[in-house]
Design a protein around this motif. Structure first.
Motif, PDB file in Angstrom:
ATOM      1  N   LYS A  84     -15.624  -7.286 -12.907  1.00  0.00           N
ATOM      2  CA  LYS A  84     -15.850  -8.105 -13.840  1.00  0.00           C
ATOM      3  C   LYS A  84     -14.639  -9.013 -12.723  1.00  0.00           C
ATOM      4  O   LYS A  84     -13.825  -8.853 -12.851  1.00  0.00           O
ATOM      5  N   CYS A  85     -15.112 -11.037 -12.878  1.00  0.00           N
ATOM      6  CA  CYS A  85     -14.186 -11.776 -11.777  1.00  0.00           C
ATOM      7  C   CYS A  85     -13.052 -11.543 -12.895  1.00  0.00           C
ATOM      8  O   CYS A  85     -13.480 -12.207 -14.106  1.00  0.00           O
ATOM      9  N   SER A  86     -11.598 -11.676 -12.186  1.00  0.00           N
ATOM     10  CA  SER A  86     -10.603 -12.352 -12.778  1.00  0.00           C
ATOM     11  C   SER A  86      -9.886 -13.467 -12.953  1.00  0.00           C
ATOM     12  O   SER A  86      -9.468 -13.614 -14.039  1.00  0.00           O
ATOM     13  N   VAL A  87     -11.036 -14.568 -12.123  1.00  0.00           N
ATOM     14  CA  VAL A  87     -11.585 -15.225 -12.955  1.00  0.00           C
ATOM     15  C   VAL A  87     -11.688 -16.608 -12.991  1.00  0.00           C
ATOM     16  O   VAL A  87     -12.440 -17.240 -15.025  1.00  0.00           O
ATOM     17  N   CYS A  88     -13.328 -16.318 -13.346  1.00  0.00           N
ATOM     18  CA  CYS A  88     -14.465 -16.692 -14.426  1.00  0.00           C
ATOM     19  C   CYS A  88     -14.776 -15.684 -15.038  1.00  0.00           C
ATOM     20  O   CYS A  88     -16.156 -16.177 -15.711  1.00  0.00           O
ATOM     21  N   GLY A  89     -15.029 -13.953 -14.959  1.00  0.00           N
ATOM     22  CA  GLY A  89     -15.754 -13.624 -15.926  1.00  0.00           C
ATOM     23  C   GLY A  89     -17.076 -12.674 -15.701  1.00  0.00           C
ATOM     24  O   GLY A  89     -17.559 -12.006 -16.002  1.00  0.00           O
ATOM     25  N   ARG A  95     -14.917  -8.943  -4.072  1.00  0.00           N
ATOM     26  CA  ARG A  95     -14.779 -10.712  -4.194  1.00  0.00           C
ATOM     27  C   ARG A  95     -16.205 -11.139  -5.317  1.00  0.00           C
ATOM     28  O   ARG A  95     -17.010 -10.350  -5.458  1.00  0.00           O
ATOM     29  N   CYS A  96     -15.417 -11.834  -5.944  1.00  0.00           N
ATOM     30  CA  CYS A  96     -16.985 -12.209  -7.325  1.00  0.00           C
ATOM     31  C   CYS A  96     -17.920 -13.440  -5.657  1.00  0.00           C
ATOM     32  O   CYS A  96     -17.216 -13.899  -5.425  1.00  0.00           O
ATOM     33  N   PRO A  97     -19.207 -12.686  -6.762  1.00  0.00           N
ATOM     34  CA  PRO A  97     -20.442 -13.420  -6.449  1.00  0.00           C
ATOM     35  C   PRO A  97     -20.670 -14.659  -6.785  1.00  0.00           C
ATOM     36  O   PRO A  97     -20.918 -15.661  -6.207  1.00  0.00           O
ATOM     37  N   SER A  98     -19.712 -15.489  -7.596  1.00  0.00           N
ATOM     38  CA  SER A  98     -19.319 -17.059  -7.271  1.00  0.00           C
ATOM     39  C   SER A  98     -18.515 -17.657  -6.986  1.00  0.00           C
ATOM     40  O   SER A  98     -18.961 -18.131  -6.135  1.00  0.00           O
ATOM     41  N   CYS A  99     -17.093 -17.055  -7.156  1.00  0.00           N
ATOM     42  CA  CYS A  99     -16.539 -18.071  -6.867  1.00  0.00           C
ATOM     43  C   CYS A  99     -15.547 -17.256  -6.102  1.00  0.00           C
ATOM     44  O   CYS A  99     -14.548 -17.726  -5.564  1.00  0.00           O
ATOM     45  N   ASP A 100     -15.501 -16.375  -5.325  1.00  0.00           N
ATOM     46  CA  ASP A 100     -14.799 -15.430  -4.622  1.00  0.00           C
ATOM     47  C   ASP A 100     -13.267 -15.242  -5.230  1.00  0.00           C
ATOM     48  O   ASP A 100     -12.198 -14.690  -4.101  1.00  0.00           O
TER      49      ASP A 100
HETATM   50 ZN   LIG Z   1     -15.213 -15.315 -10.758  1.00  0.00          ZN
END
Ligand SMILES: [Zn+2]
Length: 369
Positions: A6-11, A21-26
């Motif tokens: 999971k993304c460490s910021v947006c989940g 990297r997060c596919p949504s927020c990088d």
């Molecule tokens: Zn994210």
């Protein structure tokens, strides 16, 4: 599912082990664990990281790529002070814990795609990735700064990795390594969640080697942050699983020149030097992409941060060598920080302490006298 990436910021969840990297927020991705640590599931006859294979559920048994990393000695230095000799890993540093897990997790996927891996590091991580790629029969391309030389660079080339020299500073090297190209899979150790996740094996080992007791303090050098994040995660997993009762005090040790975490953690402003010239030449991340995450995790576990000066590092390096422990100067930073806290009465010799000696001194470019 026993884990999620999971993304460490947006989940947001990431569907692929290859993502870094997060596919949504990088932002950076993290592996989230949905199972308990159970001592009964340790493979007692395996003296590598893979004695904990059960706790790395995204790795298939057949996919394990190992050079015998992990289960490094925990050596008593004085009554309550112990050294964890990560310098004795196959390529000479703790990085092998991350690399064995990273490549075991994804080398089949890269091979199926007919691809190769890329990494940016002229140091211990580059050497480690080159070695494990060689072991897995995988092509590796390591991007390095154009002026690189020395024993670690030689090591990378001996393992047979392709080397690409990049001009224009460290961030340019990373950009080139990540740049999209047919068949290229970036596995950069700083960003890739599987690499960082592999480092939690260090926490399991320390506790198991102490007979399921927790040291009171753990000192480790911090640069890009993979070691501290992995070790905190391992101890937190043990606490959450009721395998241990409390966290040790995690002490982040940095050089004066490269101390962004120390400054952030102490609410001080940090101005990096124009050029890092520290004797601790493996600690170079003046602007680490994982800084927010490190600061947050260190706060959550009520850790501490220490900064040490050049003369303190050099004298710690010489003192360790004088007692038979030839480590790289960057590893001596943790011992220097411990000594500083002893002197300032921020710790005492009564506290059971582990100092992580991260890399071997055989790779140093320093000359005696
Ligand atoms: Zn994210």
């Amino acid at each position: 599912m026993r884990y999620k990436i999971k993304c460490s910021v947006c989940g947001q969840s990431s569907p692929s082990l290859l993502d870094f990297r997060c596919p949504s927020c990088d932002e950076p991705l993290c592996v989230r664990l949905h199972f308990d640590f159970e001592a009964s599931k340790i493979r007692k006859s395996d003296f590598t990281v893979w004695r904990y294979a059960e706790f790395f559920p995204y790795v298939e048994e057949m996919g394990i790529v190992t050079l015998g990393e992990g289960w490094t000695p925990l050596v008593k230095f004085s009554d309550n002070t112990f050294f964890k000799l990560e310098s004795l890993n196959p390529t000479g540093s703790f990085k092998d814990r991350g690399t064995t897990v990273l490549l075991s997790g994804l080398h089949e996927l890269v091979k199926e795609a007919g691809g190769f891996i890329s990494e940016d590091s002229s140091g211990n991580a580059g050497a480690s990735v080159a070695a494990y790629a060689a072991c897995a029969g995988l092509r590796a391309r390591i991007y390095v700064p154009e002026d690189v030389s020395g024993p670690k660079f030689n090591q990378i080339q001996f393992y047979g990795a392709e080397v690409v020299k990049v001009s224009g500073g460290r961030s340019r090297v990373a950009e080139e390594a990540q740049k999209g190209e047919k068949g290229k899979f970036y596995v950069g150790h700083i960003l890739h969640p599987l690499f960082r996740d592999g480092l939690r094996s260090l926490a399991y080992e320390v506790v198991e080697q102490f007979g399921w007791h927790v040291p009171e303090r753990v000192y480790l050098p911090v640069s890009a942050g993979t070691l501290i994040l992995g070790v905190i995660k391992g101890f937190k997993h043990l606490v959450a699983s009721n395998a241990i009762e409390t966290m040790p005090k995690i002490v982040a040790c940095q050089t004066r020149q490269v101390s962004p975490l120390y400054h952030r953690f102490k609410n001080l402003s940090y101005t990096p030097p124009v050029k890092v010239v520290s004797v601790a030449d493996a600690l170079v991340s003046v602007n680490p992409p994982l800084l927010d995450l490190m600061d947050k995790r260190l706060m959550e576990v009520d850790g501490d941060a220490v900064v040490v000066e050049e003369d303190e590092i050099f004298s710690a390096f010489k003192e360790l060598a004088g007692k038979g422990f030839l480590v790289e100067p960057s590893s001596a930073v943790a011992y220097a920080a411990y000594k500083k806290q002893l002197k300032n009465k921020e710790t005492s010799k009564d506290e059971k302490t582990v100092i992580i000696l991260t890399g071997t001194g055989l790779k140093t470019t320093l000359k005696p006298n």
